[in-house]
Design a protein around this motif. Sequence first.
Motif, mmCIF file in Angstrom:
data_model
loop_
_atom_site.group_PDB
_atom_site.id
_atom_site.type_symbol
_atom_site.label_atom_id
_atom_site.label_comp_id
_atom_site.label_asym_id
_atom_site.label_seq_id
_atom_site.Cartn_x
_atom_site.Cartn_y
_atom_site.Cartn_z
ATOM 1 N N HIS A 1 0.855 -1.190 0.000
ATOM 2 C CA HIS A 1 0.000 0.000 0.000
ATOM 3 C C HIS A 1 0.890 1.238 0.000
ATOM 4 O O HIS A 1 1.663 1.459 0.942
ATOM 5 C CB HIS A 1 -0.931 -0.012 1.208
ATOM 6 N N ASN B 1 -4.746 4.438 -3.078
ATOM 7 C CA ASN B 1 -6.166 4.671 -2.805
ATOM 8 C C ASN B 1 -6.610 5.956 -3.494
ATOM 9 O O ASN B 1 -6.219 7.056 -3.097
ATOM 10 C CB ASN B 1 -6.425 4.763 -1.307
ATOM 11 N N CYS C 1 -6.986 1.468 -6.384
ATOM 12 C CA CYS C 1 -7.739 0.929 -5.253
ATOM 13 C C CYS C 1 -8.827 1.898 -4.819
ATOM 14 O O CYS C 1 -8.608 3.119 -4.787
ATOM 15 C CB CYS C 1 -6.816 0.658 -4.067
ATOM 16 N N THR C 2 -9.982 1.351 -4.471
ATOM 17 C CA THR C 2 -11.070 2.139 -3.906
ATOM 18 C C THR C 2 -11.782 1.275 -2.876
ATOM 19 O O THR C 2 -11.832 0.042 -3.029
ATOM 20 C CB THR C 2 -12.037 2.624 -5.014
#
Length: 545
Positions: free
Chosen positions: A151, A283, A329-330
């Motif tokens: 991440h 994100n 990414c969500t």
Amino acid sequence: MEKVMGGSNNDTAQYDTTKALDVVVRSRRGQYNNTILEHSSDKGTGGIENSEDYFAQRKEVLEREASLGFDYACQQKASEDELQANEILQTLRHNDDICVYKQEHARKGYGGQTHRRFCGDHFLSNVELIEETEIFKVAQKIPKGAHLHIHFNANLPPNVLLDIVKTQPRMFITSTHPLTAKNEFINYSECQIEFRIRSTADELPSNLFPADYKSGNTMRFNQFLEEFPNNYHRSSVDDWLESKLIFTWELFDKRTKMMKEYTKRCLQKFVRDNIQYAEIRVNFIQANQIWLDDGSGQINNEGIMYIIINEYEFRKTNAYFNGLKIIYCTPRSFPGDQVGAALDECASFKRNQKYSKYVAGVDLVDEEAAGKPLKHDERLSIPFLFHSGKTIDDTEGNLLDALLMNSRRIGQAFALQLHPYIMQQIKQKGICLKTCPISNEILGLTSRMSGHSIYLLLANNVYCTVSSDNPALFKSTLSHDFYQVLAGNSDITLHGWRQLIEWSLEHLCTSKDKSVGIYSQWENHWNEFLQWIIETYGGVKRMAE
């Protein structure tokens, strides 16, 4: 029955394995019609006639089992240098146990039970010892191939973020509590802090330390750093801020220069950790958008893509790290219309000539039990790279949905060990699992590394890779995860490390030509790594117990 065990005189009475087996064979002859491998023998009976037959068949069983091992191919093609390096690695593992773990006092574990320190215990129990071991030094040096589950906003530790923040002249800090001496423990331990970029027009000049401070008002960060030592004496300002940021650092309001600096340091970290390629998870949500340098406005998701890609292209001349892609990414917990809009935006990035080659795929992130199952989102044509099974039992059925929706890779998949048919199908389809050992330990999915699902998955020859997930939260690196994989199971060797790395390179979201080039460069680094082990540790001897 013949005597097979004697007294204390080892010269005349000792345990005789061959004699014992002959006794057992004679006593059980006639009970079994087939050999261990259930094939007929040239004697026609298929039975074990004596200890020689037994040991021959035992050897055959072990050889057949070894040939099914996940790392068998790497063992068979191992060079002389690899074989020597692996012997050295096993010696270092043995010596670490004696010199590091056995030197420590026993500690209390679950329920107050006392046990000695050992390699492969829970990461948080061992982290200070891990970094003293020679095996960890080797893990740091190993060229790790592709990092496929990281991440982006949880890659760098809090101290690095603070260093970046301190360089920003328009940075302000807020608190939910006034940081007064009265009720000090509650105020300093319970408060939540945020960093915010503010333009001159938007700042609310205030001071966090007086009792009349109002939550949300801003204090210039440079001023806060100066006044903190006069108001709190239990720790330094950096230590206190780091303790607050471990779980709240994502609340930073970023600006373009900070984002560039953050990206640069992420790339530098990949190089330090001997990673050749990464597919980072970003994100793309409203809360992640970036402030302009003067605090007058924000940059949208396309601006985030541009900054990351531009910074990488500016620095990609480094021959050691030569590949970067972005996984869009969500959160899966978002309402359906927001998820749909996010998938549409990802598709637009994939169609955009500037960004297309940098889009690896799409994932829905969040705690699985708190969000919607994957079956609610079925509309994108670019590769799915889903999180699934990051729980004990996968009650939401996300592993099955990831399988049916043709996810190219699956992140975590800890619960897959409880779903043998889905595991079989994932194996047949060649889907790669991105395991995150330390993350799974800290989230409570296993009490120690030896109980991690990766070993069962590898025993079933399921493609796996090693990833670090959210290293900033755990104060770890990918080297720590590689260490834990080796530490948790004595059957993992240098050949096992190599196979995990090769699988990471085989499952990239990139063209075949690019993948071949990355593998070729990695193999050069691997050979250099082998020479380093041999030159550094070639003279090390195995210590006596």
